[in-house]
Design an enzyme around this catalytic site. Structure first.
Site, PDB file in Angstrom:
ATOM      1  N   TYR A 167      -1.795  -1.199  10.560  1.00 35.28           N
ATOM      2  CA  TYR A 167      -1.904  -1.458   9.114  1.00 35.28           C
ATOM      3  C   TYR A 167      -0.627  -0.999   8.403  1.00 35.28           C
ATOM      4  O   TYR A 167      -0.022  -1.752   7.641  1.00 35.28           O
ATOM      5  CB  TYR A 167      -3.124  -0.723   8.560  1.00 35.28           C
ATOM      6  CG  TYR A 167      -3.342  -0.903   7.074  1.00 35.28           C
ATOM      7  CD1 TYR A 167      -3.784  -2.119   6.559  1.00 35.28           C
ATOM      8  CD2 TYR A 167      -3.108   0.144   6.181  1.00 35.28           C
ATOM      9  CE1 TYR A 167      -3.993  -2.286   5.195  1.00 35.28           C
ATOM     10  CE2 TYR A 167      -3.317  -0.009   4.812  1.00 35.28           C
ATOM     11  CZ  TYR A 167      -3.757  -1.228   4.330  1.00 35.28           C
ATOM     12  OH  TYR A 167      -3.952  -1.399   2.979  1.00 35.28           O
ATOM     13  N   SER A 174       0.862  -1.176   0.000  1.00 39.21           N
ATOM     14  CA  SER A 174       0.000   0.000   0.000  1.00 39.21           C
ATOM     15  C   SER A 174       0.899   1.227   0.000  1.00 39.21           C
ATOM     16  O   SER A 174       2.090   1.139   0.329  1.00 39.21           O
ATOM     17  CB  SER A 174      -0.855  -0.004   1.275  1.00 39.21           C
ATOM     18  OG  SER A 174      -1.473   1.248   1.471  1.00 39.21           O
TER      19      SER A 174
HETATM   20  N1  NAP Z   1      -8.609  -0.431  -1.326  1.00 43.28           N
HETATM   21  C1  NAP Z   1      -7.565   0.333  -1.118  1.00 43.28           C
HETATM   22  O1  NAP Z   1      -7.667   1.575  -1.096  1.00 43.28           O
HETATM   23  C2  NAP Z   1      -6.214  -0.292  -0.907  1.00 43.28           C
HETATM   24  C3  NAP Z   1      -5.094   0.558  -0.940  1.00 43.28           C
HETATM   25  C4  NAP Z   1      -3.848   0.008  -0.741  1.00 43.28           C
HETATM   26  C5  NAP Z   1      -3.695  -1.345  -0.545  1.00 43.28           C
HETATM   27  N2  NAP Z   1      -4.794  -2.152  -0.498  1.00 43.28           N
HETATM   28  C6  NAP Z   1      -4.588  -3.573  -0.257  1.00 43.28           C
HETATM   29  O2  NAP Z   1      -5.200  -4.326  -1.264  1.00 43.28           O
HETATM   30  C7  NAP Z   1      -5.507  -5.627  -0.762  1.00 43.28           C
HETATM   31  C8  NAP Z   1      -6.919  -6.013  -1.163  1.00 43.28           C
HETATM   32  O3  NAP Z   1      -7.828  -5.161  -0.496  1.00 43.28           O
HETATM   33  P1  NAP Z   1      -9.156  -4.583  -1.194  1.00 43.28           P
HETATM   34  O4  NAP Z   1      -9.019  -3.122  -1.238  1.00 43.28           O
HETATM   35  O5  NAP Z   1      -9.469  -5.314  -2.429  1.00 43.28           O
HETATM   36  O6  NAP Z   1     -10.215  -4.878  -0.025  1.00 43.28           O
HETATM   37  P2  NAP Z   1     -11.454  -5.898   0.096  1.00 43.28           P
HETATM   38  O7  NAP Z   1     -12.389  -5.684  -1.024  1.00 43.28           O
HETATM   39  O8  NAP Z   1     -11.940  -5.740   1.487  1.00 43.28           O
HETATM   40  O9  NAP Z   1     -10.762  -7.325  -0.084  1.00 43.28           O
HETATM   41  C9  NAP Z   1     -10.016  -7.928   0.926  1.00 43.28           C
HETATM   42  C10 NAP Z   1      -9.878  -9.388   0.580  1.00 43.28           C
HETATM   43  O10 NAP Z   1      -9.060 -10.034   1.576  1.00 43.28           O
HETATM   44  C11 NAP Z   1      -9.725 -11.210   2.002  1.00 43.28           C
HETATM   45  N3  NAP Z   1      -9.328 -11.521   3.370  1.00 43.28           N
HETATM   46  C12 NAP Z   1      -9.426 -10.747   4.477  1.00 43.28           C
HETATM   47  N4  NAP Z   1      -8.974 -11.389   5.550  1.00 43.28           N
HETATM   48  C13 NAP Z   1      -8.570 -12.610   5.114  1.00 43.28           C
HETATM   49  C14 NAP Z   1      -8.012 -13.752   5.746  1.00 43.28           C
HETATM   50  N5  NAP Z   1      -7.778 -13.771   7.075  1.00 43.28           N
HETATM   51  N6  NAP Z   1      -7.718 -14.841   4.993  1.00 43.28           N
HETATM   52  C15 NAP Z   1      -7.955 -14.832   3.661  1.00 43.28           C
HETATM   53  N7  NAP Z   1      -8.480 -13.796   3.011  1.00 43.28           N
HETATM   54  C16 NAP Z   1      -8.788 -12.693   3.723  1.00 43.28           C
HETATM   55  C17 NAP Z   1     -11.211 -10.917   1.854  1.00 43.28           C
HETATM   56  O11 NAP Z   1     -11.965 -12.097   1.637  1.00 43.28           O
HETATM   57  P3  NAP Z   1     -12.785 -12.938   2.723  1.00 43.28           P
HETATM   58  O12 NAP Z   1     -13.565 -11.973   3.544  1.00 43.28           O
HETATM   59  O13 NAP Z   1     -13.627 -13.833   1.857  1.00 43.28           O
HETATM   60  O14 NAP Z   1     -11.765 -13.704   3.499  1.00 43.28           O
HETATM   61  C18 NAP Z   1     -11.211 -10.112   0.557  1.00 43.28           C
HETATM   62  O15 NAP Z   1     -11.241 -10.977  -0.552  1.00 43.28           O
HETATM   63  C19 NAP Z   1      -5.269  -5.570   0.753  1.00 43.28           C
HETATM   64  O16 NAP Z   1      -4.026  -6.159   1.052  1.00 43.28           O
HETATM   65  C20 NAP Z   1      -5.212  -4.082   1.033  1.00 43.28           C
HETATM   66  O17 NAP Z   1      -4.425  -3.777   2.151  1.00 43.28           O
HETATM   67  C21 NAP Z   1      -6.053  -1.658  -0.681  1.00 43.28           C
END
Ligand code: NAP
Length: 266
Positions: free
Chosen positions: A156, A143
């Protein structure tokens, strides 16, 4: 022929957001897919939504990445189905919305287990097989918070910084043996991340934050990640205006500190 034709790509956090969008991008590029996250029903929905793609197969493999003891078994299941892993995308993650001084240590640990130890455990379980096969790629979704701390994101940001330390070391150690590491630093992406972010009491934030709503799309982010994989990039940055903070921190650290302090949480 797709750009990822026949390659086996394992995506964690594939039930939602960036992981789900990346599954679609990789599928269109002809990859075999392994889809992991905790919610099996959501993964099945993602699988059903994928367009047909020649011989490319999909394995739905439910997995809680914070259960690090489950990693070796999960790897075996992927090997049984596809015989190898070409690309592991450590994408599963949980965010945070709580002040550092008010957050009990067990909440910090939960975030570290999912965001840091989960990716490390999967990498350790997959690497012997990648090395045996002569190489492979680990993609780590860090991130912009992996580059600087931010309000309400102490654990985080710490977990994302830790990923850089671990995977940059690993990249140096195994480069000559064919292992490649792509670190991805998205800014704000429009996903459910803020809904599931943990508060100080360990419950979910359950709110779609303004910053998230104004973010770039998960689909564009996924296409940028795929391009980074195909171009063998070591670091991928993707976001909107917030990305300027990276340059301000680098060249004007005093201004950066004042700017961020005065901004307050959002
Ligand atoms: N959105 C942003 O602005 C942003 C910015 C920078 C980085 N990121 C990073 O991008 C990545 C994806 O996030 P996203 O934005 O797509 O959010 P999201 O839509 O909330 O997706 C998160 C995913 O992680 C899975 N997950 C959570 N806890 C888990 C666990 N204990 N075991 C296995 N799977 C797990 C969830 O699935 P289940 O609930 O089915 O387990 C879901 O598929 C993350 O690493 C986040 O830190 C996001």
């Amino acid at each position: 022929m797709g750009r990822m034709n026949g390659r086996v790509v394992w995506i964690t956090g594939a039930s939602s957001g960036i992981g789900k969008a990346l599954a679609l991008s990789c599928r269109r590029a002809g990859a075999h897919l392994v889809l992991s996250s905790r919610r099996a029903a959501e993964l099945a929905r993602v699988e059903a939504s994928l367009p047909p793609s020649g011989d490319a197969g999909v394995l739905v493999l439910p997995l809680d990445v914070s259960d690090t003891s489950a990693a070796p078994d999960a790897v075996q299941k992927v090997l049984e189905r596809f015989g190898r892993v070409d690309v592991l995308v450590n994408n599963a993650g949980v965010s945070q919305r709580s002040m550092a001084h008010e957050t009990p240590l067990d909440v910090d640990r939960r975030i570290m287990e999912v965001n840091y130890f989960g990716p490390v455990a999967l990498a350790k379980a997959v690497l012997p097989h990648m090395l045996f096969a002569g190489g492979g790629r680990i993609v780590v979704i860090s991130s912009i918070s992996g580059k600087f701390g931010y309000h309400l994101r102490s654990a985080y940001a710490a977990s994302k910084h830790a990923l850089h330390g671990f995977f940059e070391s690993l990249r140096m150690e195994l480069h000559d043996r064919g292992i490649r590491v792509t670190m991805v630093c998205p800014g704000r992406i429009r996903t459910d991340i803020s809904l599931h972010a943990l508060r100080a009491d360990g419950t979910e934030h359950r709110r779609m934050d303004e910053g998230q709503l104004r973010g770039r799309s998960a689909e564009d982010c996924a296409e940028r990640i795929l391009k980074g994989i195909l171009r063998d990039e070591e670091e991928v940055f993707f976001g909107g205006r917030e990305m300027a903070a990276l340059q301000i921190k680098r060249f004007l650290p005093g201004l950066f500190s004042r700017m961020m302090r005065n901004r307050g949480p959002d």
